[in-house]
Design an enzyme around this catalytic site. Structure first.
Site, PDB file in Angstrom:
ATOM      1  N   GLY A 270      44.929  40.677  34.515  1.00  0.00           N
ATOM      2  CA  GLY A 270      45.775  39.367  35.030  1.00  0.00           C
ATOM      3  C   GLY A 270      45.222  38.225  34.323  1.00  0.00           C
ATOM      4  O   GLY A 270      45.572  37.896  33.136  1.00  0.00           O
ATOM      5  N   GLY A 271      44.969  37.025  35.165  1.00  0.00           N
ATOM      6  CA  GLY A 271      44.564  35.835  34.769  1.00  0.00           C
ATOM      7  C   GLY A 271      45.746  35.110  34.685  1.00  0.00           C
ATOM      8  O   GLY A 271      46.919  35.464  35.221  1.00  0.00           O
TER       9      GLY A 271
ATOM     10  N   THR B 131      47.773  33.637  32.872  1.00  0.00           N
ATOM     11  CA  THR B 131      49.117  33.777  31.976  1.00  0.00           C
ATOM     12  C   THR B 131      49.490  35.246  32.191  1.00  0.00           C
ATOM     13  O   THR B 131      50.796  35.549  31.834  1.00  0.00           O
ATOM     14  CB  THR B 131      48.882  33.602  30.486  1.00  0.00           C
ATOM     15  OG1 THR B 131      48.019  32.471  30.158  1.00  0.00           O
ATOM     16  CG2 THR B 131      50.114  33.565  29.515  1.00  0.00           C
TER      17      THR B 131
ATOM     18  N   ASP C 221      38.532  44.683  37.723  1.00  0.00           N
ATOM     19  CA  ASP C 221      38.517  43.525  38.352  1.00  0.00           C
ATOM     20  C   ASP C 221      40.091  42.735  38.385  1.00  0.00           C
ATOM     21  O   ASP C 221      40.485  42.825  37.415  1.00  0.00           O
ATOM     22  CB  ASP C 221      37.476  42.491  37.616  1.00  0.00           C
ATOM     23  CG  ASP C 221      37.683  41.191  37.907  1.00  0.00           C
ATOM     24  OD1 ASP C 221      37.344  40.762  39.205  1.00  0.00           O
ATOM     25  OD2 ASP C 221      37.859  40.086  37.193  1.00  0.00           O
TER      26      ASP C 221
ATOM     27  N   ASP D  95      42.657  40.047  38.880  1.00  0.00           N
ATOM     28  CA  ASP D  95      42.729  38.578  38.724  1.00  0.00           C
ATOM     29  C   ASP D  95      44.252  38.250  39.084  1.00  0.00           C
ATOM     30  O   ASP D  95      44.728  37.660  37.950  1.00  0.00           O
ATOM     31  CB  ASP D  95      42.371  38.061  37.452  1.00  0.00           C
ATOM     32  CG  ASP D  95      40.596  37.944  37.172  1.00  0.00           C
ATOM     33  OD1 ASP D  95      40.378  37.029  36.624  1.00  0.00           O
ATOM     34  OD2 ASP D  95      40.028  39.091  37.569  1.00  0.00           O
TER      35      ASP D  95
ATOM     36  N   GLU E 296      46.820  35.803  40.050  1.00  0.00           N
ATOM     37  CA  GLU E 296      46.906  34.414  40.350  1.00  0.00           C
ATOM     38  C   GLU E 296      48.466  33.747  40.714  1.00  0.00           C
ATOM     39  O   GLU E 296      49.209  33.625  39.422  1.00  0.00           O
ATOM     40  CB  GLU E 296      46.405  33.528  39.279  1.00  0.00           C
ATOM     41  CG  GLU E 296      44.934  33.842  39.111  1.00  0.00           C
ATOM     42  CD  GLU E 296      44.199  33.237  37.885  1.00  0.00           C
ATOM     43  OE1 GLU E 296      44.651  32.125  37.525  1.00  0.00           O
ATOM     44  OE2 GLU E 296      43.251  33.766  37.259  1.00  0.00           O
TER      45      GLU E 296
ATOM     46  N   TYR F  60      35.971  26.132  40.438  1.00  0.00           N
ATOM     47  CA  TYR F  60      36.138  25.150  39.502  1.00  0.00           C
ATOM     48  C   TYR F  60      37.637  24.962  39.309  1.00  0.00           C
ATOM     49  O   TYR F  60      38.470  25.473  40.210  1.00  0.00           O
ATOM     50  CB  TYR F  60      35.773  25.485  38.331  1.00  0.00           C
ATOM     51  CG  TYR F  60      36.078  27.170  37.685  1.00  0.00           C
ATOM     52  CD1 TYR F  60      37.228  27.421  37.484  1.00  0.00           C
ATOM     53  CD2 TYR F  60      34.935  27.779  38.073  1.00  0.00           C
ATOM     54  CE1 TYR F  60      37.237  29.009  36.960  1.00  0.00           C
ATOM     55  CE2 TYR F  60      35.053  29.240  37.967  1.00  0.00           C
ATOM     56  CZ  TYR F  60      36.380  29.690  37.488  1.00  0.00           C
ATOM     57  OH  TYR F  60      36.437  31.088  37.046  1.00  0.00           O
TER      58      TYR F  60
END
Length: 769
Positions: free
Chosen positions: A463-464, A466, A517, A519, A521, A595
């Site tokens: 994921g992430g 984008t 993992d 991700d 978002e 962050y």
């Protein structure tokens, strides 16, 4: 408040492909005469061996032939060398040589054998030293090279009754003589029904009726699954419980041996019985989890949940199945999946770092980071927008417009992952990729890094920012979840990589990744990347997706596979998408975003007009925002929900976020008016610079430490640039916080931002000792 993949850098056409074709065409195609072993039958593929030369220097070639009317894509060849022969100089294929045994993979240009054709003129060829002679045991795709039917194993002999109880019969026998292939296993049959199987020369048949005669026979199966002939039958009668009504005594001194994150070794002292003890049953709580024979006073239980207390007891059983009282109860807590009681360091390695950043897996070694990290998160894998499965095997960049709702559709970088041939200078062990191997690129370097640092675990991050567009779709239904999870496990845990310019193939990446993992978002929120799919049902579906990953990872057996997630700092996003009361039943670690609390964004779509802290530990008393973000506020949200602190890390940015034309005022530009993102390290990444690049680009920038909020910022002066980042001071202070809260450790986005000698990584490591 995000982290995600940057647009892929355009790359020039691979020189490797051109070089390979030139080399192939330039090969001298000598006439092959001399020793030849022809194919005899018409299997799908056959392989014919030919040799030229004589004495102690000769050439061997295997010509693969397709005997069907359909092209065959992919082949594997294996054979054993004659005694005294060694080989080198492989052409038109890559070979793994283990003593006399050779396994050959094709080059990408001869991997497909056309219908009714052969690999000529590009057949696998090797240079040999030693007595000239044909190899033996030749297999093509696991079948005999000459195409003849396999000779199965012979029938086992000496089948005998080893033991009986009221409900079991144990048999033993002599090993069967192999046929063409080694014996892999044995089966016990009652009539035509297989009632037991074993990899050894003994087996126990269970669930039988007491005081009853049964007839059994045994057969062997070879490594190709070919069954052998049945042994002579044998009759066995189960024990009559009426002959024994006295149970054994309880086993004593149950104690633990070796304990890992998913295994526990148990030992105990023997029970006694008026006739004999037949077996021991091991219980976890009220559930029987193992049975061992009477002569064995130890067992190792596997597949246990990490960081979990388990209660064990053992009971003895006699031949009449009378059970003893339970032994003493032993409570054993498995080790943590990450950290092992200390503090964990998790670092993201970005796939695209090998381009503009020129940051390679090797840099994790030379900077000293690899020795200090516990987990490397490899970022990122995408989701196929059509098939809704894990995506790889493509090299396609994202669009340059960060607001494009389809920016990441179909994007990926198989070239960086496992296609690119790294030079010796770029390689962890100083050995260049050969350009023909099935595994090259970052994945091969990660394999080398793990060999050098056996403590390291590597997970694939899905994921992430984008690549999260289709998470909502893959999580929506049970069928979609099962399909997606299986595809990711097949691709990354089992290592079945799609074909890419000769690289990839079934199992080529096995053993590189130790887990997954996630991700996503952000589930349940419209605040992800433009165009991301989301719905109010994402929260429940996210839990179900995490549970599905845990179930399928555990079903693999073997060492515990990590399941981690990148989770939000924003309490609203936590509430919208993350059921904290449920997800930690399955997650080993949640890496909390620490962050991107404030920033201008590369397209000035975020907060371009106010300079503010991006990674403050506590809410800054001067913030102009109501209910502003902080690491402590985020962590407390998880702890208040009952999450174990030892499942939480906090994120550390190894980069800064900056604004330009920042007015003077406040505390050296803090929270003052700005005019958009400052120039970035890369043209398409305005407002962002890695730490090393930042301090090198602005050597005269004045650095300030806000002790109240625990945040670092730099200011170049009135009307200049203002940057928010972590440095050695803030990292040290945050490490103290991790210890004070009893958290698991820290996570880093991302490793390429550090100095070449690993200043920030060293600081975090020292702070968490």
């Amino acid at each position: 408040m995000s982290t995600g993949p940057q647009p892929l850098r355009p790359t020039s056409p691979s020189r490797r492909v051109i070089t390979a074709l030139i080399a192939a065409v330039a090969l001298l195609l000598t006439g092959m005469t001399g020793l030849a072993v022809p194919a005899h039958a018409a299997g799908e593929l056959t392989a014919e061996f030919r040799s030229t030369g004589s004495g102690t220097s000769w050439t061997g070639t295997f010509i693969v032939k397709n005997n069907t009317s359909t092209a065959v894509n992919g082949w594997s060849l294996e054979f054993d060398l004659p005694t005294g022969v060694s080989i080198s100089g492989h052409t038109h294929g890559t070979a793994t040589v283990n003593g006399p045994h050779v396994v050959v993979a094709p080059a990408y240009y001869n991997a497909t054998v056309r219908a009714n054709s052969t690999t000529e003129p590009y057949s696998y060829t090797f240079q040999a030293s030693g007595p000239l002679g044909p190899p033996t045991g030749c297999l093509i795709n696991g079948d005999k090279c000459d195409g003849s039917p396999a000779i199965p194993p012979q029938a086992p002999t000496g089948v005998a009754v080893a033991d009986t109880t009221a409900h079991t019969v144990s048999l033993r026998w002599n090993a069967a003589t192999r046929g063409d292939f080694p014996v892999a296993s044995y089966e016990v049959l009652r009539g035509e029904t297989v009632v037991a199987a074993s990899a050894t020369t003994e087996a126990t048949v269970n669930d039988l009726q007491p005081a009853t005669a049964y007839q059994f026979a045994v057969r062997a199966r070879d490594t190709r699954g070919n069954p052998g002939a049945l042994s002579a039958p044998i009759t066995a009668t189960t024990f009559d419980p009426a002959d024994d009504t006295v149970p054994p005594t309880a086993p004593t001194s149950l104690r633990a041996g070796t304990v890992t994150e998913s295994t526990v070794q148990l030992n105990w002292d023997a029970a006694t019985d008026d006739q004999r003890v037949a077996a021991y049953d091991v219980h976890r709580g009220s559930t029987k989890v193992a049975t061992v024979p009477a002569g064995t006073l130890t067992t190792t239980l596997t597949g246990l949940a990490p960081a979990t207390a388990h209660d064990f007891t053992v009971r003895a059983r006699d031949a009449a199945d009378n059970a003893s009282p339970a032994s003493n109860t032993l409570r054993v807590t498995t080790k943590e999946a990450v950290g092992d009681g200390g503090y964990a360091k998790v670092g993201y390695f970005v796939q695209w770092g090998v381009y503009g950043r020129q940051y390679f897996v090797k840099n994790l070694d030379t900077s000293g980071a690899a020795a200090k990290l516990d987990v490397i998160n490899y970022a990122f894998a995408n989701i196929d927008p059509v098939n809704l499965t894990c995506l790889n095997g493509v090299t396609k960049g994202t669009t340059q417009n960060p607001q494009d709702p389809n920016q990441g559709d179909g994007a990926g970088d198989a070239e960086a992952d496992y296609g690119r041939a790294f030079t010796a200078a770029q390689s962890v062990d100083g050995v260049a990729d050969d350009g023909w191997g099935k595994l090259r690129g970052n994945f091969n370097q990660l394999r080398k890094l793990k060999a050098k640092y056996p403590h390291l675990k590597v997970v694939i991050s899905l994921g992430g920012w984008t690549y999260s567009k289709y998470f909502s779709d893959v999580a929506r239904t049970d069928a979609a979840r099962q399909k997606f999870v299986k595809s990711c496990i097949d691709m990354y845990i089992k290592g079945d990589l799609p074909e890419y310019l000769g690289a990839g193939g079934k199992g080529v990446a096995a053993g590189i990744f130790d887990g997954i993992d996630l991700d996503w978002e952000w589930p349940g929120s419209p605040d992800g990347h433009p165009g991301n799919h989301w719905s109010p049902e994402d929260r429940a579906n996210n839990t179900a997706l995490i549970a599905e990953f845990r179930e399928q990872l555990d079903a693999l057996g073997g060492d515990h596979k990590l399941l981690t997630a990148f989770t939000p700092a924003d309490p609203d996003k936590i509430e919208a998408g993350w059921d904290l009361s449920q997800i930690f039943k399955y997650l080993d670690v949640a890496n909390i975003q620490g962050y991107d609390f404030h920033g201008a964004g590369s397209d000035n779509s975020w907060e371009p007009n106010t300079a503010g802290h991006q990674a403050n530990l506590h809410v800054d008393e001067q913030t102009p925002y109501a209910n502003d973000f902080s690491i402590d506020r985020a962590v407390q949200t998880y702890l208040d929900a009952g999450v174990s602190p030892r499942k939480l890390t906090i994120g550390f940015p190894f980069y800064g976020r900056g604004w330009q034309q920042v007015e003077d005022g406040g505390a050296a530009g803090e929270w003052q008016r700005a005019n958009g993102a400052a120039p970035g390290q890369f043209q398409e990444e305005a407002g962002t610079r890695g730490y090393q690049n930042l301090i090198s680009s602005y050597p005269n920038m004045t650095v300030h430490h806000d002790t109240q909020s625990v945040s670092t910022y730099g200011y170049t002066g009135p009307g200049g640039q203002w940057w928010s980042f972590d440095d050695a001071w803030s990292i040290t202070e945050k490490a103290k916080y991790i210890k004070a809260k009893g958290l698991l450790g820290g996570m880093i986005w991302e490793m390429s931002g550090d100095t070449p000698n690993g200043l920030l990584m060293n600081t975090l490591n020292n702070g968490l000792r």
